[in-house]
Design a protein around this motif. Sequence first.
Motif, PDB file in Angstrom:
ATOM      1  N   GLU A  80     -22.510  -1.843  23.740  1.00 52.85           N
ATOM      2  CA  GLU A  80     -22.016  -0.987  22.642  1.00 52.85           C
ATOM      3  C   GLU A  80     -20.563  -0.578  22.891  1.00 52.85           C
ATOM      4  O   GLU A  80     -19.751  -0.530  21.982  1.00 52.85           O
ATOM      5  CB  GLU A  80     -22.900   0.260  22.502  1.00 52.85           C
ATOM      6  N   LEU A  81     -20.261  -0.290  24.161  1.00 53.52           N
ATOM      7  CA  LEU A  81     -18.884   0.072  24.514  1.00 53.52           C
ATOM      8  C   LEU A  81     -17.945  -1.114  24.266  1.00 53.52           C
ATOM      9  O   LEU A  81     -16.852  -0.975  23.716  1.00 53.52           O
ATOM     10  CB  LEU A  81     -18.843   0.512  25.986  1.00 53.52           C
ATOM     11  N   ARG A  82     -18.401  -2.286  24.687  1.00 54.65           N
ATOM     12  CA  ARG A  82     -17.611  -3.503  24.519  1.00 54.65           C
ATOM     13  C   ARG A  82     -17.242  -3.735  23.054  1.00 54.65           C
ATOM     14  O   ARG A  82     -16.160  -4.194  22.731  1.00 54.65           O
ATOM     15  CB  ARG A  82     -18.476  -4.653  25.026  1.00 54.65           C
ATOM     16  N   LEU A  83     -18.176  -3.383  22.168  1.00 47.28           N
ATOM     17  CA  LEU A  83     -17.932  -3.587  20.732  1.00 47.28           C
ATOM     18  C   LEU A  83     -16.854  -2.640  20.195  1.00 47.28           C
ATOM     19  O   LEU A  83     -16.307  -2.867  19.129  1.00 47.28           O
ATOM     20  CB  LEU A  83     -19.232  -3.396  19.946  1.00 47.28           C
ATOM     21  N   ARG A  84     -16.585  -1.578  20.944  1.00 49.57           N
ATOM     22  CA  ARG A  84     -15.553  -0.637  20.492  1.00 49.57           C
ATOM     23  C   ARG A  84     -14.171  -1.005  21.032  1.00 49.57           C
ATOM     24  O   ARG A  84     -13.197  -0.340  20.741  1.00 49.57           O
ATOM     25  CB  ARG A  84     -15.924   0.797  20.919  1.00 49.57           C
ATOM     26  N   THR A  85     -14.095  -2.033  21.866  1.00 52.07           N
ATOM     27  CA  THR A  85     -12.793  -2.378  22.456  1.00 52.07           C
ATOM     28  C   THR A  85     -12.007  -3.300  21.528  1.00 52.07           C
ATOM     29  O   THR A  85     -12.574  -3.971  20.670  1.00 52.07           O
ATOM     30  CB  THR A  85     -12.960  -3.077  23.827  1.00 52.07           C
ATOM     31  N   LEU A  86     -10.713  -3.320  21.729  1.00 53.72           N
ATOM     32  CA  LEU A  86      -9.844  -4.218  20.984  1.00 53.72           C
ATOM     33  C   LEU A  86     -10.346  -5.650  21.183  1.00 53.72           C
ATOM     34  O   LEU A  86     -10.741  -6.024  22.294  1.00 53.72           O
ATOM     35  CB  LEU A  86      -8.419  -4.079  21.549  1.00 53.72           C
ATOM     36  N   ARG A  87     -10.284  -6.462  20.132  1.00 52.89           N
ATOM     37  CA  ARG A  87     -10.904  -7.788  20.226  1.00 52.89           C
ATOM     38  C   ARG A  87      -9.968  -8.794  20.917  1.00 52.89           C
ATOM     39  O   ARG A  87      -9.426  -9.691  20.292  1.00 52.89           O
ATOM     40  CB  ARG A  87     -11.331  -8.228  18.834  1.00 52.89           C
ATOM     41  N   LEU A  89      -8.345  11.720  25.100  1.00 53.19           N
ATOM     42  CA  LEU A  89      -9.530  11.600  24.248  1.00 53.19           C
ATOM     43  C   LEU A  89     -10.160  10.224  24.387  1.00 53.19           C
ATOM     44  O   LEU A  89      -9.441   9.220  24.446  1.00 53.19           O
ATOM     45  CB  LEU A  89      -9.159  11.809  22.778  1.00 53.19           C
ATOM     46  N   VAL A  90     -11.487  10.223  24.446  1.00 49.36           N
ATOM     47  CA  VAL A  90     -12.194   8.936  24.462  1.00 49.36           C
ATOM     48  C   VAL A  90     -12.285   8.478  23.002  1.00 49.36           C
ATOM     49  O   VAL A  90     -13.045   9.042  22.216  1.00 49.36           O
ATOM     50  CB  VAL A  90     -13.609   9.076  25.057  1.00 49.36           C
ATOM     51  N   THR A  91     -11.463   7.527  22.660  1.00 46.02           N
ATOM     52  CA  THR A  91     -11.339   7.105  21.251  1.00 46.02           C
ATOM     53  C   THR A  91     -11.086   5.614  21.156  1.00 46.02           C
ATOM     54  O   THR A  91     -10.397   5.043  21.993  1.00 46.02           O
ATOM     55  CB  THR A  91     -10.080   7.761  20.608  1.00 46.02           C
ATOM     56  N   ASP A  92     -11.573   5.048  20.095  1.00 46.30           N
ATOM     57  CA  ASP A  92     -11.181   3.691  19.718  1.00 46.30           C
ATOM     58  C   ASP A  92      -9.897   3.842  18.896  1.00 46.30           C
ATOM     59  O   ASP A  92      -9.913   4.420  17.804  1.00 46.30           O
ATOM     60  CB  ASP A  92     -12.310   3.074  18.881  1.00 46.30           C
ATOM     61  N   SER A  93      -8.801   3.351  19.408  1.00 47.97           N
ATOM     62  CA  SER A  93      -7.500   3.607  18.771  1.00 47.97           C
ATOM     63  C   SER A  93      -7.366   2.986  17.396  1.00 47.97           C
ATOM     64  O   SER A  93      -6.442   3.305  16.662  1.00 47.97           O
ATOM     65  CB  SER A  93      -6.370   3.093  19.652  1.00 47.97           C
ATOM     66  N   ARG A  94      -8.283   2.109  17.059  1.00 49.40           N
ATOM     67  CA  ARG A  94      -8.232   1.557  15.704  1.00 49.40           C
ATOM     68  C   ARG A  94      -8.602   2.626  14.681  1.00 49.40           C
ATOM     69  O   ARG A  94      -8.364   2.459  13.497  1.00 49.40           O
ATOM     70  CB  ARG A  94      -9.178   0.354  15.596  1.00 49.40           C
ATOM     71  N   ASN A  95      -9.197   3.743  15.191  1.00 48.04           N
ATOM     72  CA  ASN A  95      -9.582   4.819  14.262  1.00 48.04           C
ATOM     73  C   ASN A  95      -8.695   6.047  14.391  1.00 48.04           C
ATOM     74  O   ASN A  95      -9.100   7.134  13.988  1.00 48.04           O
ATOM     75  CB  ASN A  95     -11.031   5.248  14.545  1.00 48.04           C
ATOM     76  N   LEU A  96      -7.531   5.907  14.995  1.00 48.19           N
ATOM     77  CA  LEU A  96      -6.675   7.093  15.186  1.00 48.19           C
ATOM     78  C   LEU A  96      -6.256   7.704  13.856  1.00 48.19           C
ATOM     79  O   LEU A  96      -5.745   7.004  12.985  1.00 48.19           O
ATOM     80  CB  LEU A  96      -5.400   6.703  15.930  1.00 48.19           C
ATOM     81  N   ARG A  97      -6.488   9.019  13.743  1.00 47.02           N
ATOM     82  CA  ARG A  97      -6.100   9.736  12.526  1.00 47.02           C
ATOM     83  C   ARG A  97      -5.410  11.030  12.943  1.00 47.02           C
ATOM     84  O   ARG A  97      -5.397  11.390  14.101  1.00 47.02           O
ATOM     85  CB  ARG A  97      -7.341  10.113  11.687  1.00 47.02           C
ATOM     86  N   SER A  98      -4.940  11.739  11.936  1.00 45.82           N
ATOM     87  CA  SER A  98      -4.197  12.974  12.181  1.00 45.82           C
ATOM     88  C   SER A  98      -5.014  13.990  13.003  1.00 45.82           C
ATOM     89  O   SER A  98      -4.471  14.723  13.824  1.00 45.82           O
ATOM     90  CB  SER A  98      -3.800  13.546  10.833  1.00 45.82           C
ATOM     91  N   LYS A  99      -6.331  14.017  12.791  1.00 45.11           N
ATOM     92  CA  LYS A  99      -7.127  15.034  13.515  1.00 45.11           C
ATOM     93  C   LYS A  99      -7.097  14.805  15.035  1.00 45.11           C
ATOM     94  O   LYS A  99      -7.149  15.752  15.808  1.00 45.11           O
ATOM     95  CB  LYS A  99      -8.542  15.145  12.965  1.00 45.11           C
ATOM     96  N   GLU A 100      -6.992  13.564  15.455  1.00 41.73           N
ATOM     97  CA  GLU A 100      -6.921  13.300  16.904  1.00 41.73           C
ATOM     98  C   GLU A 100      -5.629  13.884  17.496  1.00 41.73           C
ATOM     99  O   GLU A 100      -5.550  14.164  18.676  1.00 41.73           O
ATOM    100  CB  GLU A 100      -6.991  11.796  17.198  1.00 41.73           C
ATOM    101  N   LEU A 101      -4.610  14.021  16.678  1.00 34.97           N
ATOM    102  CA  LEU A 101      -3.345  14.596  17.158  1.00 34.97           C
ATOM    103  C   LEU A 101      -3.246  16.074  16.769  1.00 34.97           C
ATOM    104  O   LEU A 101      -2.169  16.664  16.820  1.00 34.97           O
ATOM    105  CB  LEU A 101      -2.141  13.831  16.564  1.00 34.97           C
ATOM    106  N   ASN A 102      -4.373  16.647  16.358  1.00 35.99           N
ATOM    107  CA  ASN A 102      -4.382  18.042  15.911  1.00 35.99           C
ATOM    108  C   ASN A 102      -3.350  18.286  14.832  1.00 35.99           C
ATOM    109  O   ASN A 102      -2.672  19.327  14.825  1.00 35.99           O
ATOM    110  CB  ASN A 102      -4.085  18.984  17.084  1.00 35.99           C
ATOM    111  N   GLY A 103      -3.199  17.325  13.956  1.00 32.64           N
ATOM    112  CA  GLY A 103      -2.264  17.482  12.839  1.00 32.64           C
ATOM    113  C   GLY A 103      -0.800  17.323  13.233  1.00 32.64           C
ATOM    114  O   GLY A 103       0.081  17.432  12.387  1.00 32.64           O
ATOM    115  N   ARG A 104      -0.535  17.057  14.514  1.00 34.96           N
ATOM    116  CA  ARG A 104       0.870  16.927  14.937  1.00 34.96           C
ATOM    117  C   ARG A 104       1.369  15.498  14.713  1.00 34.96           C
ATOM    118  O   ARG A 104       0.600  14.597  14.441  1.00 34.96           O
ATOM    119  CB  ARG A 104       1.004  17.281  16.422  1.00 34.96           C
TER     120      ARG A 104
END
Length: 441
Positions: A285-292, A231-246
């Motif tokens: 914009e992409l750069r702003l989504r990366t880990l600082r 998944l193309v995701t900013d890992s700072r926003n990882l939640r249960s839905k990204e893991l399909n509840g697993r």
Amino acid sequence: MQSGMSANSKDAEYLATSSALDTLLLPRHRWYFIKEAFSPSLVDYAIKDTQCDKNDLIIDAFCGSGTVPLTAALHGCKALGFEVNPFLAFVSRTKLLQCKPYTIDKYLPEVINAATTGTPSPLATFSTFSEAGGAQKWLFSKDVLEAFEGGWKATVGLSTPIRDLLRLSLIGAAMDVCNAVKDGKCLRYRSDWQERSLGKQEFLDTFQKRVSEIKVDLEQCPMRNLDANILVTDSRNLRSKELNGRKFRLCVMSPPYLNSFDYTDIYRPELFLGKFVSSNKGLKELRLRTLRSHVQVDWEKPKQMDMGQLFSSSLADIEKHADSLWNDRIPSMIQAYFQDLKLVLGNLRELAQENANVWIVVSTSAYAGVEIPVDLIIADIGVQVGWLLRELKVTRYLRRVPGQQWETLYEKKNKQPHLRESVIIFGSKPQAKSTIIGVQG
Ligand SMILES: C[S@@+](CC[C@H](N)C(=O)[O-])C[C@H]1O[C@@H](n2cnc3c(N)ncnc32)[C@H](O)[C@@H]1O
């Protein structure tokens, strides 16, 4: 916690020998080399050590070129990779694809013909992409960009997996004939780039070579019935839905190091070639989504300070040397980096099974001659968000890193190697003791 144990533990020795270069020889991994990758043998080792089986979900919150999800999938485990850079996410996802090799042959001639004929490229006059942009140095000959664009257009009507396998080969081939190579934090022009003058024919040759390798691997290293995704995701926003509840059983990851390396910059040619971004604004914009972990973009100021004594004293040390820093935003970057990692580790804690483990590969850093013990600070932060520290193993001491600050430190320490790479292992289940192996000084 035990400390001061031998740096030559068998495990640390084993891990120290592994590097991204291992991926060059391995099926599927070799489809796209990124030098920031870690070795698949590290992932094999973690899977074995934690006794993961087919029912277990293995994740990587910073999956880069996909070493973790691919290795996990090859073990038959369920795998999920998260990556903010859409080009790298594409690389990871493509390495998991399967099709019958001969179906590629059905479409390949059309792509080769279209590349041979060529199509005007929107990148030809953009920035330093080709001589037509008017710069003194350029990344590709206009010929190559037109051949690339022709090939790319011929893949538009195709569907995945063929389309993406061919596109990955097109991007790889363009980079093979690029006038610059990735070197540390930047793209460096080859000393002989003008004499080499690699053009359309070389591009077509390397494209076909890449496609042949993929066909061999599809045959010899097939992947079927996969439960794996990227998944193309900013890992700072990882939640249960990204893991399909697993919940995950094992996370192996290597976040960007605290060394001002900007992945969006180094993979800029690929991001534009693959149409993942189409303007400098999109890149920003992409750069702003990366880990600082870098100072290249003006991100939000960090606010958090409660990240442990070691963090506070390291930051105070750096601030004392503010006059010698090459960028005055470095203290803020250091604070933001640990704040981001605390967020990621906290998210992971919520998404972990009862007997989960997290393996993190990191390196320490130095600015203005002051060492930041990144591994120890992360160990501290992990414990703050509810992880139990199992082990911290130094895997190797680094002799050189790019940048003035290392040279200064190097001199100061009487040419003793100082920066180190470590593996930090957290668990969610209590165990007898934690160990720290190989930390000197
Ligand atoms: C050290 S590399 C990981 C390499 C990977 N282990 C491999 O074997 O290819 C770190 C990765 O983190 C990604 N990254 C940076 N910020 C991120 C974020 N906020 N969320 C997810 N990934 C991010 C970078 O794009 C880069 O690919």
